[in-house]
Design a protein around this motif. Structure first.
Motif, PDB file in Angstrom:
ATOM      1  N   UNK A 124      -3.897  -3.440  -6.554  1.00 18.15           N
ATOM      2  CA  UNK A 124      -3.050  -2.527  -7.073  1.00 18.15           C
ATOM      3  C   UNK A 124      -3.580  -1.219  -7.567  1.00 18.15           C
ATOM      4  N   UNK A 125      -4.988  -1.429  -8.038  1.00 19.41           N
ATOM      5  CA  UNK A 125      -5.695  -0.276  -8.617  1.00 19.41           C
ATOM      6  C   UNK A 125      -6.025   0.641  -7.516  1.00 19.41           C
ATOM      7  N   UNK A 126      -6.476   0.164  -6.625  1.00 19.53           N
ATOM      8  CA  UNK A 126      -6.828   1.085  -5.276  1.00 19.53           C
ATOM      9  C   UNK A 126      -5.712   1.168  -4.392  1.00 19.53           C
ATOM     10  N   UNK A 127      -4.547   0.780  -4.670  1.00 18.59           N
ATOM     11  CA  UNK A 127      -3.313   1.163  -3.855  1.00 18.59           C
ATOM     12  C   UNK A 127      -3.595   0.651  -2.254  1.00 18.59           C
ATOM     13  N   UNK A 128      -4.141  -0.858  -2.282  1.00 18.00           N
ATOM     14  CA  UNK A 128      -4.560  -1.026  -0.866  1.00 18.00           C
ATOM     15  C   UNK A 128      -3.375  -1.409   0.005  1.00 18.00           C
ATOM     16  N   UNK A 174      -2.371   3.578   7.503  1.00 20.58           N
ATOM     17  CA  UNK A 174      -3.368   3.305   8.733  1.00 20.58           C
ATOM     18  C   UNK A 174      -2.343   2.843   9.893  1.00 20.58           C
ATOM     19  N   UNK A 175      -1.746   1.811   9.603  1.00 25.75           N
ATOM     20  CA  UNK A 175      -0.806   1.455  10.401  1.00 25.75           C
ATOM     21  C   UNK A 175       0.409   2.432  10.921  1.00 25.75           C
ATOM     22  N   UNK A 176       0.617   3.260  10.137  1.00 22.23           N
ATOM     23  CA  UNK A 176       1.667   4.255  10.375  1.00 22.23           C
ATOM     24  C   UNK A 176       1.303   5.626  10.785  1.00 22.23           C
ATOM     25  N   UNK A 197      -2.715   8.194   8.149  1.00 21.78           N
ATOM     26  CA  UNK A 197      -4.445   8.583   7.986  1.00 21.78           C
ATOM     27  C   UNK A 197      -4.658   9.817   8.734  1.00 21.78           C
ATOM     28  N   UNK A 198      -5.539  10.689   8.069  1.00 23.04           N
ATOM     29  CA  UNK A 198      -6.151  11.804   8.833  1.00 23.04           C
ATOM     30  C   UNK A 198      -5.304  12.964   8.808  1.00 23.04           C
ATOM     31  N   UNK A 199      -3.898  12.781   8.149  1.00 26.21           N
ATOM     32  CA  UNK A 199      -3.112  13.893   8.115  1.00 26.21           C
ATOM     33  C   UNK A 199      -2.935  14.497   6.975  1.00 26.21           C
ATOM     34  N   UNK A 205      -4.578  12.502  -2.475  1.00 22.71           N
ATOM     35  CA  UNK A 205      -3.853  11.404  -1.460  1.00 22.71           C
ATOM     36  C   UNK A 205      -4.337   9.953  -1.756  1.00 22.71           C
ATOM     37  N   UNK A 206      -3.547   9.192  -2.050  1.00 19.36           N
ATOM     38  CA  UNK A 206      -3.877   7.638  -2.508  1.00 19.36           C
ATOM     39  C   UNK A 206      -4.840   7.476  -3.496  1.00 19.36           C
TER      40      UNK A 206
END
Length: 327
Positions: free
Chosen positions: A120-124, A131-133, A136-138, A145-146
């Motif tokens: 929860x602390x690192x919003x995993x 990553x799946x959607x 990441x990278x946008x 961000x995050x």
């Protein structure tokens, strides 16, 4: 001894093969092999005429079940620390032994609590989704961000500094937290000294803590302990983790606190009810991570738990003192 004279055991759902093999060396064992929890009809049919019941949480062992089982029933052995699913007073009245599995879940549950704190602390969960959607990278232009939260330098509040609470505190102390506070029905000076924890009121713990971890046992006084008033006392960045029981949380209030930003995030191993319906509003929140009550779900712990249940059943049907009696 002829097989027809062996004690009869009913397991309400599948159990680990090694434990089942041990039981079958000494008992006639019937296992409910159906997927999921047994229906009430399956349970009542299965318990009839049994000398011992191998049970799990969420399967109610009440007056009707005990009546159907019959007067020969000697022991109800549960594969859990919790006992709220068993009518203990009626078992005691009828001379039926009840066993449980204390002291063997501590390490696994503490590790899971720390996992939820970290996740929860690192919003995993949000990170995995990004990553799946393909997100990441946008979003590199946004340096927040995050954005996660560090455990080091934080105030950790433990609600219930029993065996599990202390194990959690010891593990989180290794992250170089600034302070550990705890609350409960009574101070625990020896346990507190081991982690340098300070005893405070529940309200004060809510106000001070960056991470609030619930690891208390359940009783009538702490049902819905985490209600609207409790969440209002927490910091807007607070993270709430629950590895105790779902009934200590007013989940509607938790949803409101998370959705409105009254608190930062939550990590839950336990809910009310269990399993949580897929339509529950908590599951729509990106800042609420819920796992399916896996606190004790490690190969090591589950083997120890099963072995203890089997030991208790064998002692119970043979008239010997059980190893971990519930009363």
């Amino acid at each position: 001894m002829a097989s027809s004279r062996l004690p009869k055991v009913f397991a309400v759902k599948a159990i680990p093969p090694a434990g089942l093999a041990r039981l079958r060396q000494h008992c006639q064992v019937t296992v409910n092999e159906k997927k999921g929890w047994p229906t009430r009809e399956d349970l009542l049919q299965g318990v009839r005429g049994m000398d011992a019941l191998f049970v799990f949480p969420f399967v109610k062992i009440d007056r009707e079940v005990l009546d159907v089982a019959g007067p020969q029933l000697k022991i109800v052995a549960t594969h859990s620390v919790g006992l709220e699913h068993i009518d203990l007073e009626l078992c005691k009245e009828r001379g039926i032994k009840v066993s449980y599995t204390p002291d063997v879940l501590t390490t696994a549950t503490a590790e899971l609590a720390v996992s939820l704190v970290l996740a929860t602390a690192r919003r995993l969960d949000e990170c995995f989704c990004a990553v799946k959607e393909g997100v990441w990278g946008t979003c590199w232009e946004n340096s927040l961000w995050l954005l996660g939260k560090q455990i080091s330098g934080s105030v950790v509040g433990i609600v219930g500094l029993g065996r599990i609470g202390l194990a959690i505190a010891k593990r989180l102390a290794a992250f170089e937290v600034s302070k550990i506070v705890y609350t409960g029905r009574t101070p625990r000076p020896e346990s507190a000294a081991a982690v340098g924890a300070e005893f405070v009121s529940f309200d004060e713990l809510c106000k001070q803590s960056d991470f609030v971890v619930a690891s208390c046992s359940v009783n009538e006084s702490n049902k819905n302990l985490f209600n609207r008033e409790a969440f209002k006392k927490m910091k807007p960045t607070s993270i709430f983790v629950n590895v105790a029981r779902g009934v200590i949380v007013d989940q509607e209030a938790l949803y409101e606190a998370l959705a409105s930003g009254e608190i930062g995030a939550a990590g839950l191993d336990v809910t009310n009810p269990e399993p949580l319906p897929p339509s529950d509003p908590l599951l729509t929140l990106p800042n609420c991570l819920i796992v399916p009550h896996i606190g004790s779900l490690t190969d090591t712990t589950r083997k120890i738990m099963c072995d203890l249940v089997v030991d208790n059943i064998l002692a119970g049907v043979e008239g010997r003192p059980i190893i971990s009696p519930a009363f």
